[in-house]
Motif scaffolding. Structure first.
Motif, mmCIF file in Angstrom:
data_model
loop_
_atom_site.group_PDB
_atom_site.id
_atom_site.type_symbol
_atom_site.label_atom_id
_atom_site.label_comp_id
_atom_site.label_asym_id
_atom_site.label_seq_id
_atom_site.Cartn_x
_atom_site.Cartn_y
_atom_site.Cartn_z
ATOM 1 N N GLY A 149 0.815 -1.203 0.000
ATOM 2 C CA GLY A 149 0.000 0.000 0.000
ATOM 3 C C GLY A 149 0.847 1.252 0.000
ATOM 4 N N VAL A 150 0.179 2.414 0.091
ATOM 5 C CA VAL A 150 0.874 3.676 -0.105
ATOM 6 C C VAL A 150 0.424 4.707 0.926
ATOM 7 C CG1 VAL A 150 -0.827 4.550 -1.781
ATOM 8 C CG2 VAL A 150 1.523 5.395 -1.861
ATOM 9 N N PHE A 151 1.376 5.523 1.376
ATOM 10 C CA PHE A 151 1.106 6.679 2.226
ATOM 11 C C PHE A 151 1.558 7.919 1.482
ATOM 12 C CE2 PHE A 151 3.136 9.825 5.073
ATOM 13 C CZ PHE A 151 1.987 10.297 5.696
ATOM 14 N N MET A 152 0.758 8.997 1.565
ATOM 15 C CA MET A 152 1.152 10.260 0.940
ATOM 16 C C MET A 152 0.854 11.439 1.848
ATOM 17 S SD MET A 152 0.334 9.969 -3.122
ATOM 18 C CE MET A 152 -0.966 8.764 -2.975
ATOM 19 N N ASN A 153 1.802 12.340 1.909
ATOM 20 C CA ASN A 153 1.681 13.557 2.702
ATOM 21 C C ASN A 153 1.998 14.755 1.814
ATOM 22 O OD1 ASN A 153 1.611 15.555 4.653
ATOM 23 N ND2 ASN A 153 3.582 14.985 5.574
ATOM 24 N N ALA A 154 1.002 15.609 1.594
ATOM 25 C CA ALA A 154 1.205 16.874 0.876
ATOM 26 C C ALA A 154 1.155 17.991 1.903
ATOM 27 C CB ALA A 154 0.120 17.075 -0.177
ATOM 28 N N ASP A 155 2.262 18.727 2.035
ATOM 29 C CA ASP A 155 2.304 19.718 3.110
ATOM 30 C C ASP A 155 3.398 20.735 2.837
ATOM 31 O OD1 ASP A 155 1.627 20.960 5.502
ATOM 32 O OD2 ASP A 155 1.703 19.116 6.671
ATOM 33 N N HIS A 156 3.544 21.677 3.784
ATOM 34 C CA HIS A 156 4.609 22.667 3.689
ATOM 35 C C HIS A 156 5.951 21.950 3.860
ATOM 36 C CE1 HIS A 156 1.259 25.259 4.030
ATOM 37 N NE2 HIS A 156 1.140 25.205 5.339
ATOM 38 N N MET A 157 6.797 22.034 2.856
ATOM 39 C CA MET A 157 8.104 21.391 2.909
ATOM 40 C C MET A 157 9.146 22.338 2.328
ATOM 41 S SD MET A 157 7.153 17.452 1.829
ATOM 42 C CE MET A 157 5.768 16.614 2.639
ATOM 43 N N PRO A 158 9.474 23.403 3.056
ATOM 44 C CA PRO A 158 10.395 24.417 2.533
ATOM 45 C C PRO A 158 11.814 23.885 2.422
ATOM 46 C CG PRO A 158 9.909 24.834 4.834
ATOM 47 C CD PRO A 158 9.010 23.722 4.413
ATOM 48 N N GLU A 159 12.549 24.445 1.507
ATOM 49 C CA GLU A 159 13.943 24.079 1.295
ATOM 50 C C GLU A 159 14.825 25.265 1.683
ATOM 51 O OE1 GLU A 159 17.096 22.696 1.209
ATOM 52 O OE2 GLU A 159 15.709 21.161 0.415
ATOM 53 N N GLU A 160 15.530 25.132 2.806
ATOM 54 C CA GLU A 160 16.284 26.251 3.356
ATOM 55 C C GLU A 160 17.564 26.562 2.581
ATOM 56 O OE1 GLU A 160 16.965 25.539 7.454
ATOM 57 O OE2 GLU A 160 14.829 25.621 8.007
ATOM 58 N N SER A 161 17.946 25.704 1.648
ATOM 59 C CA SER A 161 19.191 25.929 0.905
ATOM 60 C C SER A 161 19.051 27.007 -0.164
ATOM 61 C CB SER A 161 19.652 24.619 0.259
ATOM 62 O OG SER A 161 18.740 24.203 -0.746
ATOM 63 N N THR A 162 17.824 27.534 -0.379
ATOM 64 C CA THR A 162 17.613 28.559 -1.412
ATOM 65 C C THR A 162 16.945 29.798 -0.800
ATOM 66 O OG1 THR A 162 15.493 27.521 -1.985
ATOM 67 C CG2 THR A 162 17.442 26.866 -3.270
ATOM 68 N N PRO A 163 17.640 30.521 0.065
ATOM 69 C CA PRO A 163 16.995 31.629 0.785
ATOM 70 C C PRO A 163 16.529 32.766 -0.121
ATOM 71 C CG PRO A 163 19.374 31.605 1.175
ATOM 72 C CD PRO A 163 19.036 30.319 0.493
ATOM 73 N N GLN A 228 9.926 20.448 7.945
ATOM 74 C CA GLN A 228 10.956 19.594 7.371
ATOM 75 C C GLN A 228 10.845 19.607 5.846
ATOM 76 O OE1 GLN A 228 8.462 18.357 9.408
ATOM 77 N NE2 GLN A 228 9.532 18.744 11.321
ATOM 78 N N ASN A 229 11.993 19.439 5.183
ATOM 79 C CA ASN A 229 11.940 19.405 3.722
ATOM 80 C C ASN A 229 11.572 17.999 3.238
ATOM 81 O OD1 ASN A 229 14.316 17.845 3.808
ATOM 82 N ND2 ASN A 229 15.632 19.593 3.370
ATOM 83 N N ALA A 230 11.354 17.878 1.947
ATOM 84 C CA ALA A 230 10.884 16.612 1.376
ATOM 85 C C ALA A 230 11.882 15.491 1.614
ATOM 86 C CB ALA A 230 10.609 16.790 -0.106
ATOM 87 N N GLU A 231 13.159 15.787 1.548
ATOM 88 C CA GLU A 231 14.175 14.761 1.775
ATOM 89 C C GLU A 231 14.068 14.192 3.189
ATOM 90 O OE1 GLU A 231 19.048 14.231 1.510
ATOM 91 O OE2 GLU A 231 18.092 16.123 0.934
ATOM 92 N N TRP A 232 13.810 15.062 4.176
ATOM 93 C CA TRP A 232 13.646 14.577 5.552
ATOM 94 C C TRP A 232 12.453 13.638 5.639
ATOM 95 C CZ3 TRP A 232 9.809 14.233 9.088
ATOM 96 C CH2 TRP A 232 10.179 13.885 10.389
ATOM 97 N N HIS A 233 11.315 14.034 5.042
ATOM 98 C CA HIS A 233 10.117 13.198 5.091
ATOM 99 C C HIS A 233 10.377 11.829 4.479
ATOM 100 C CE1 HIS A 233 7.038 16.050 6.556
ATOM 101 N NE2 HIS A 233 7.780 16.969 5.973
ATOM 102 N N ALA A 234 11.021 11.808 3.315
ATOM 103 C CA ALA A 234 11.299 10.532 2.651
ATOM 104 C C ALA A 234 12.215 9.662 3.508
ATOM 105 C CB ALA A 234 11.913 10.780 1.279
ATOM 106 N N GLY A 235 13.243 10.258 4.093
ATOM 107 C CA GLY A 235 14.149 9.509 4.943
ATOM 108 C C GLY A 235 13.459 8.973 6.179
#
Length: 261
Positions: A149-163, A228-235
């Motif tokens: 099965g699958v889980f999905m989260n659509a949310d605020h996921m800012p990337e701080e490396s591009t201020p 948290q950014n998308a990479e954190w969520h995936a990890g």
């Protein structure tokens, strides 16, 4: 405790009003829903059993059932006012069920009517949780999603490396919101203020304010500091037991992360 508002409420009118208020913040809201449902259908087919996590008024349940008529949904939330709108809106649809539970309670999965689920979906809700409680929730979700099965989260996921980019996008979005406000759009606090004026929803709105505060009176009624950014969520999903996880959609400020069991 109030769990249902009176039948006089214009349930569909409040659903439409909720959508407009959310779109004030996220003009691309329907696009993220479309991608979410594309992935659901691709992974588990057109007749899924879906958990609408932190469901609010049932926006995801509504999109799932309109697109996939043979699906069934279970919505879970703690907010009594939003759940009242959800229950009223779907009162004649046996495919949708709604339950009250607090996701910060470690035993919240026991409130679910059965499981595991083909898909667990959530949007613009889990940012209410800080980092460690969210990590713990992901660990629980690994047991709520069936194998395959699958889980999905659509949310605020800012990337701080591009201020610089973030600042430009923030200014652009603020200008857009102010323009829509001038056209009559309600923001978060304004929407709750209007809801509390409805005689059919006044009691359940007050119940909500006692739990979380009145958004028209407090600047921040939920976490606005730890994103948290998308990479954190995936990890975090992979660490929780999901076999695969990655972002499948992004805007300059938000993301949609998928975890596959």
């Amino acid at each position: 405790m109030t769990t249902h508002a009176a039948n006089e409420a214009d349930w569909q009118g409040w659903q439409r009003s909720w959508d407009r208020q959310q779109e004030w913040y996220m003009p691309d809201r329907e696009e993220r829903f479309r991608v979410m449902l594309d992935v659901v259908e691709a992974v588990v087919g057109p007749e899924p059993r879906v958990l609408d996590l932190a469901c609010g008024t049932g926006s995801i349940s509504d999109r799932v059932l309109r697109r996939m008529p043979k699906a069934t949904t279970v919505g879970i939330d703690r907010d009594p006012a939003l759940l009242a709108i959800a229950r009223g809106s779907f009162r004649d649809d046996a495919r949708a069920t709604f339950v009250t539970a607090d996701l910060s309670d470690p035993d919240w999965p026991s409130a679910l009517p059965g499981g595991p689920f083909d898909a667990v979906l959530t949007a613009t809700a889990l940012h209410w949780l800080r980092t460690e409680p969210l990590r713990e929730l992901y660990g629980q979700l690994a047991g709520v999603v069936r194998e395959g099965g699958v889980f999905m989260n659509a949310d605020h996921m800012p990337e701080e490396s591009t201020p610089r980019l973030n600042a430009a996008v923030h200014l652009f979005e603020e200008r857009g919101r102010e323009r829509r406000r001038a056209e009559g759009a309600l923001d978060w606090g304004g929407w709750w203020q209007e809801l509390a004026k409805d005689p059919a929803l006044r009691e359940v709105a007050q119940e909500r304010f006692e739990l979380f505060g009145n958004p028209a009176e407090v600047r921040h009624d939920h976490n606005s500091e730890e994103f948290q950014n998308a990479e954190w969520h995936a990890g975090a999903l992979r660490a929780a037991g999901f076999a695969e996880a990655r972002a499948v959609w992004a805007s300059p400020t938000d993301g949609l992360v998928v975890g596959l069991r």
